[in-house]
Design an enzyme around this catalytic site. Structure first.
Site, PDB file in Angstrom:
ATOM      1  N   LYS A 164       8.445   5.700   5.401  1.00 38.96           N
ATOM      2  CA  LYS A 164       8.344   5.038   4.106  1.00 38.96           C
ATOM      3  C   LYS A 164       9.495   4.039   4.035  1.00 38.96           C
ATOM      4  O   LYS A 164      10.644   4.379   4.392  1.00 38.96           O
ATOM      5  CB  LYS A 164       8.467   6.068   2.987  1.00 38.96           C
ATOM      6  CG  LYS A 164       7.254   6.984   2.878  1.00 38.96           C
ATOM      7  CD  LYS A 164       6.036   6.208   2.422  1.00 38.96           C
ATOM      8  CE  LYS A 164       4.937   7.151   1.951  1.00 38.96           C
ATOM      9  NZ  LYS A 164       3.754   6.399   1.464  1.00 38.96           N
ATOM     10  N   ASP A 240      -3.603  -0.038   1.938  1.00 38.02           N
ATOM     11  CA  ASP A 240      -3.862   1.294   1.392  1.00 38.02           C
ATOM     12  C   ASP A 240      -4.286   1.104  -0.069  1.00 38.02           C
ATOM     13  O   ASP A 240      -5.492   1.022  -0.360  1.00 38.02           O
ATOM     14  CB  ASP A 240      -2.590   2.155   1.546  1.00 38.02           C
ATOM     15  CG  ASP A 240      -2.662   3.514   0.857  1.00 38.02           C
ATOM     16  OD1 ASP A 240      -3.686   3.820   0.213  1.00 38.02           O
ATOM     17  OD2 ASP A 240      -1.689   4.300   0.932  1.00 38.02           O
ATOM     18  N   GLY A 292      -3.268  10.149   3.657  1.00 38.80           N
ATOM     19  CA  GLY A 292      -3.110  11.458   3.033  1.00 38.80           C
ATOM     20  C   GLY A 292      -2.457  11.309   1.678  1.00 38.80           C
ATOM     21  O   GLY A 292      -1.853  10.280   1.363  1.00 38.80           O
TER      22      GLY A 292
HETATM   23  O1  OSB Z   1       1.041   5.761   0.485  1.00 38.64           O
HETATM   24  O2  OSB Z   1       0.191   6.884   2.039  1.00 38.64           O
HETATM   25  C1  OSB Z   1       0.756   6.853   0.962  1.00 38.64           C
HETATM   26  C2  OSB Z   1       1.641  10.397  -0.200  1.00 38.64           C
HETATM   27  C3  OSB Z   1       1.354  10.285  -1.543  1.00 38.64           C
HETATM   28  C4  OSB Z   1       0.913   9.084  -2.055  1.00 38.64           C
HETATM   29  C5  OSB Z   1       0.764   7.983  -1.219  1.00 38.64           C
HETATM   30  C6  OSB Z   1       1.036   8.075   0.141  1.00 38.64           C
HETATM   31  C7  OSB Z   1       1.514   9.297   0.636  1.00 38.64           C
HETATM   32  C8  OSB Z   1       1.913   9.506   2.031  1.00 38.64           C
HETATM   33  C9  OSB Z   1       1.904  10.922   2.552  1.00 38.64           C
HETATM   34  O3  OSB Z   1       2.318   8.626   2.754  1.00 38.64           O
HETATM   35  C10 OSB Z   1       0.764  11.180   3.456  1.00 38.64           C
HETATM   36  C11 OSB Z   1       0.560  12.662   3.708  1.00 38.64           C
HETATM   37  O4  OSB Z   1       1.186  13.186   4.627  1.00 38.64           O
HETATM   38  O5  OSB Z   1      -0.259  13.279   2.995  1.00 38.64           O
HETATM   39 MG    MG Z   2       0.282   4.357   1.889  1.00 39.36          MG
END
Ligand code: OSB
Ligand code: MG
Length: 372
Positions: A164, A240, A292
């Site tokens: 991130k 995303d 996810g």
């Molecule tokens: O932006 O992909 C994302 C988790 C919560 C909300 C948004 C995101 C995420 C993750 C975690 O990046 C992904 C996971 O391991 O479930």
């Molecule tokens: Mg994402």
């Protein structure tokens, strides 16, 4: 598929460690579960909306409210027999609320497939029996801590790492991880829309690190700016948050706003819509991967089934249960040689641990369907 009632559960699952993104910190997962019950058995859905509306406009209290007041009454009015394929149309008059709708559709899908003895993976068109596992790492306290985390997860067998990022935590962590783990590590970053086009020179500094992709660098609604950024940087742009429908996915690809798509069923309104986005990307030769939302084992089972479709050519944000929770709501998903097994049993192929769900449930609501 006859439905007699819907049961909504709110379960608070503490995360094993806080998960920090450019939009906030999560310390527990407030999971909304949907169970549909009928004479042929029940089915389960998981709503991926988060506690606060920071990733997208949806949030779990809002999803819960719209399910109660607007979605379940429409399902109940649809008549005695309902298939998963009908759910989106029955709910279409309600605008938006994709995560809430997806949870209901998932439960109806699970119930129907369980009754038919067919797995979700088969139903969606899965071609693999296991999927590669990636890990998404939150913003750390320090570079040292991040390097330790990456080492830990690589030791567990994860085949791809996602960091991130956000302003103040971007080139340095990426440089440090590359320097420590070498050029062969499959590495990507996710900005959760923390930048603007004015940051394009900063983002171009990531070019030298050979990233697989940069996910959602700019605002959700800014396809034009993503197309412009994609011309200014060498790292492939993946979207995303922006990909809220099949139409937007096709538009984003055609406008050059992305060359890779992150597919999340919740954001798209369900696994059936997610499959259609997969199909459209597959036809166009656009790689996709399964995102996810810190799901419990129920949502994870469905994600793993989806990720077994042929167009999912990049590892997803699909990690073992223990990466998120000390105890999952289902039997835990366990890494096997860097992969997660695709459940092959009927429906989701996993069942909630009802005793644990009850133990952790902050609320349980039953909504009966009046028939006749
Ligand atoms: O932006 O992909 C994302 C988790 C919560 C909300 C948004 C995101 C995420 C993750 C975690 O990046 C992904 C996971 O391991 O479930
Ligand atoms: Mg994402």
């Amino acid at each position: 598929m006859q439905i007699d009632r819907v049961v909504l559960y709110r379960v608070r699952l503490p995360l094993v460690a806080p998960f920090r993104t450019s939009f906030g910190v999560e310390t527990e997962r407030d999971v909304l579960l949907v169970e549909v019950q009928g004479p042929s058995g029940s089915g389960w859905g998981e709503c991926v909306a988060m506690t606060e509306p920071l990733y997208s406009p949806e949030y779990v209290d809002g999803a819960h409210a719209v399910i109660n007041a607007h979605l379940v009454p429409r399902l109940a009015a649809a008549g005695p027999s309902l298939e998963a394929e009908d759910v989106a149309r029955v709910l279409a008059a309600v605008k938006g609320h994709h995560m809430a709708k997806a949870a209901l559709e998932m439960a109806v899908l699970d119930a129907g497939l369980r009754a038919a003895g067919r797995s979700l993976a088969d139903h969606l068109g899965a071609t693999r029996s296991r999927v590669p596992a990636g890990v998404s790492l939150g913003i750390s306290e320090s570079i040292d801590q991040l390097l330790q985390e990456v080492a830990f997860y690589l030791g567990q067998g994860y085949v791809r790492v996602k960091l991130k990022i956000g302003p103040g935590w971007d080139t340095e962590p990426v440089r440090a991880v590359r320097a420590r783990f070498g050029p062969d590590l499959l590495l990507q970053v996710d900005a959760n829309s923390a930048y603007t086009l004015a940051d394009s020179e900063r983002l171009a500094q990531l070019d030298e690190y050979g990233l697989l992709l940069i996910e959602q660098p700019l605002g959700e609604h800014d396809l034009a700016a993503h197309a412009e950024l994609a011309c200014r940087i060498a790292t492939p742009v993946c979207l995303d948050e922006s990909i809220t429908s099949l139409a937007v996915a096709v538009e984003a690809i055609e406008r050059g706003a992305c060359t890779i798509v992150n597919i999340k069923a919740g954001r798209l309104g369900g696994y059936l819509a997610a499959k259609r986005v997969h199909d459209a990307c597959y036809e166009r030769g656009v790689p996709v991967w399964c995102g996810g939302m810190l799901e419990s084992g129920l949502g994870r089972a469905a994600n793993v089934a989806l990720a077994a479709l042929p167009g999912f050519t990049l590892p997803g944000d699909l990690s073992a249960s223990e990466r998120y929770f000390r105890r999952d709501l289902t039997a835990p998903f366990v890494l096997e040689d860097g992969h997660l097994p695709v459940p092959s049993g009927p429906g989701l192929g996993v069942a909630p641990d009802l005793a644990f769900v009850s133990e952790m449930a902050a609320s349980v609501e039953e909504i009966g369907f009046r028939t006749g």
